[in-house]
Design a protein around this motif. Sequence first.
Motif, PDB file in Angstrom:
ATOM      1  N   ALA A 349       0.832  -1.205   0.000  1.00 24.82           N
ATOM      2  CA  ALA A 349       0.000   0.000   0.000  1.00 24.82           C
ATOM      3  C   ALA A 349       0.871   1.261   0.000  1.00 24.82           C
ATOM      4  N   TYR A 357       1.554   0.856   7.308  1.00 26.43           N
ATOM      5  CA  TYR A 357       0.918  -0.421   6.946  1.00 26.43           C
ATOM      6  C   TYR A 357       1.917  -1.572   6.888  1.00 26.43           C
ATOM      7  N   TRP A 363      -6.045  -5.445  -1.149  1.00 23.43           N
ATOM      8  CA  TRP A 363      -6.846  -5.475  -2.390  1.00 23.43           C
ATOM      9  C   TRP A 363      -6.507  -4.289  -3.289  1.00 23.43           C
TER      10      TRP A 363
HETATM   11  C1  BGC Z   1      -8.490   1.622   3.242  1.00 25.26           C
HETATM   12  C2  BGC Z   1      -8.419   0.262   2.588  1.00 25.26           C
HETATM   13  C3  BGC Z   1      -7.057   0.082   1.969  1.00 25.26           C
HETATM   14  C4  BGC Z   1      -5.957   0.324   2.992  1.00 25.26           C
HETATM   15  C5  BGC Z   1      -4.574   0.264   2.379  1.00 25.26           C
HETATM   16  C6  BGC Z   1      -7.360   1.772   4.238  1.00 25.26           C
HETATM   17  O1  BGC Z   1      -7.392   3.047   4.786  1.00 25.26           O
HETATM   18  O2  BGC Z   1      -9.715   1.803   3.905  1.00 25.26           O
HETATM   19  O3  BGC Z   1      -9.409   0.162   1.594  1.00 25.26           O
HETATM   20  O4  BGC Z   1      -6.933  -1.197   1.462  1.00 25.26           O
HETATM   21  O5  BGC Z   1      -6.132   1.604   3.545  1.00 25.26           O
HETATM   22  O6  BGC Z   1      -4.409   1.220   1.386  1.00 25.26           O
END
Ligand code: BGC
Length: 774
Positions: A349, A357, A363
């Motif tokens: 992410a 993260y 996804w």
């Molecule tokens: C979002 C998710 C996403 C995650 C990583 C979260 O804040 O709600 O949909 O997968 O961030 O980007």
Amino acid sequence: MRSFHKNKQPIYHLDEWNIIEKEFQKNNNDRSETIFSLGNGYIGMRGTIEEGFQSDVAGCKGSYINGFYESEEIIYGEYQYAFPLWGQTMLNIMDTQSIELFFDDERFTMDRGHLETYSRVLHMKDGKVSRQFIWQSPTGKKAEFNIEKFISLKDIHITAFQLSVRPLNFSGIVRIITSINGDVRNENLRDQALVTKEKGIVDNAMYLLQQTKKTKFDIACGMMHCLKKEGLESYFNPQYFIEEKEVKACWEIKVEKDQLLILEKFTAFDVNRKYETKKVLENAIKEVKRACKMGYKELLLRHTEFLKEFWEKTDVIIKGDLALQQGIRFNMLQLLQSVGRDGYTNIAAKGLTGEGYEGHYFWDTETYILPFFLYNNPEIAKSLVMYRYNTLNNARERARELDHPGALYPWRTIGGEETSAYFEASTAQYHINADVVYAIKKYVEATEDKEFLVNYGVEVVWETARLWADRGGFIPMRGNKFCIHEVTGPDEYKAGVDNNCYTNYMAQMHLYYAVELAEWFKKEASEKYLELKRKLELQEEEILVWKKAADNMYLPYNEELGINPQDDSFIYKEPYDIEGIQVERLPLVFNWHPLNIWRYQICKQADVLLLMLLLSEKFSVELKKANFDYYEPKTTHDSSLSACIFSVIASEVGYKNYAYNYFMQTARMDLDDYNNNVHKGLHTASMAGAWMCVVNGFAGMRVFDEMLHFKPYTPEKWDAYKFSILYKGRRLTIEVNQKETTYTLQEGNKLSFYHYDQEIQLCSENNRIIVGNN
Ligand code: BGC
């Protein structure tokens, strides 16, 4: 659009091909570390200021290898059945970026003394970062610096760095110290993960071998140098020092006023992860010697040739809007820098640019990022879908843990196992199964890669379909419709709901595709079908259940409001004026208790609207508009995955201002730090979302019935824009101005597609057409 997202000012100087920092501000160090990150999908490094600081400056000197992680036990206050036991964290590996430099005994750092003519540039065309300035020390010594570095996209184990320094008003001793420092930690790990196994120097190559404590992955690093004075052939060897977790090189050299000293430094990394067994130390040393022999210039040439091809295929040109031209190129480069290309690693992410993260894949890959690669560089798209095949066994195990048949993909992972402790916004997002299958379907459609489908894809489709059949049920009080309860849709602000609209529609698409593939295999690949049925112990009755569930799927629609309710309870929740929320209380996820977030009509991100993009052909433009009007005032866009989808749908329903403003927010999300969190890493889903805003939004591209459809228009502020698409082996360039669109078939024999309602056919003899925009 939320008011606090409006009127963001550019932080970095606007330029078509470069990100330029004209003034160094140490308070922004951690943000700039992210923005000036470099990577090649295998190695990633934050834009560390190599010489460091002497005062306290916030930052995270980070270097990462995609897919290289440590596991630590998750500590729960209240553990419950089938909660994941182990987390995974992408490791901050040995620091090879830091360098110390002294003029006589005076240490050079930019937070002391005085800087003249400073600039730091991320050269997007060449994928390198340079820093140029004149620095005056507190005692008045002046020197000119030119620092440059890149991480090779061609030679993926290698990074290169070059420092040129010229004393301007003094002669003296210059002392330089470089090192491989294995004494590094991650912000989020309790324990130091890496244990030093070997260290030393061989033929002037410094090396360090380390191993993770729990996962038992190895990492080796080699480093070599070439230090010269301008005009002289010979170079200087350093003195080496071997310490407990560090190997150092140190030079002390007499330099005359105006004499240029040039240091080239090469680093090579290699790792062994759970699916590999390699002689990593040997490889790292071999690679670093190869790099040193080739030299900085030659390596850079190979790297820039790679990028030249990337830009030729992928570039999006926006004429008449510098901020957005810069923004979209930044996003595309950073996506390339972050994406794993080996089928075992993916795109996190935050890419390889920070510890937010924990380096997890979500996804985000399938739903947001895949299209960018699929329609530009399908071989990279293939490695992303292969990643899911290569982790299918983990998904099978996860389904068993939850007492389901088939497979359930993890919400957050690196190695393939579920690692999230917060099930409400992870395991409950069962839609991940359908997202993975949607990506496979799109991949096969756009590439016609039947080999992938037959040998890999179909197994994922069927195993994950099994989960839906078990996870939902035919509910008598709903007229025996197939309902899916206790799930979280894409909007994480509504957890544990029944019949999330996105989930039900996507599960239906998934089940129909599983049935369609079974039919296709029976006819076209009957032996393979039997073989797979045996392997998966798949029964014909199961396929009938998939069809029955899909045919009877409960699909939420509310007549009175004329919209698709996000779930069974959403429209009955209490409305809330989100413009009234103080900016300091956003994002809500960090500032409100979940129970308060869940009970109001507040959305974190696009949910129903995302569905209206993915399964576009199922919904009329009027219905999309009604849903936009309903959800837009309720959405905080606390997730960076939101604005792009609002932009695309706004384009489709004719809300041009919304489309432009949401695109601005998406394309410059990181450069202008819209959500004040760039210091933790970039937002890769949003970066790919920016590409969608142009291609699916302004150009209106959709694919149905195996045909490309375009409905292009040009935002008022722009003169024109241009991009290319690779579809079924044909490369089509689309150039749109205020009045007309030019389609050019660049590669491939024949292509039919739609421009609004007009069918167009191009072929190699007649490869261009100009048509008016509606
Ligand atoms: C979002 C998710 C996403 C995650 C990583 C979260 O804040 O709600 O949909 O997968 O961030 O980007």
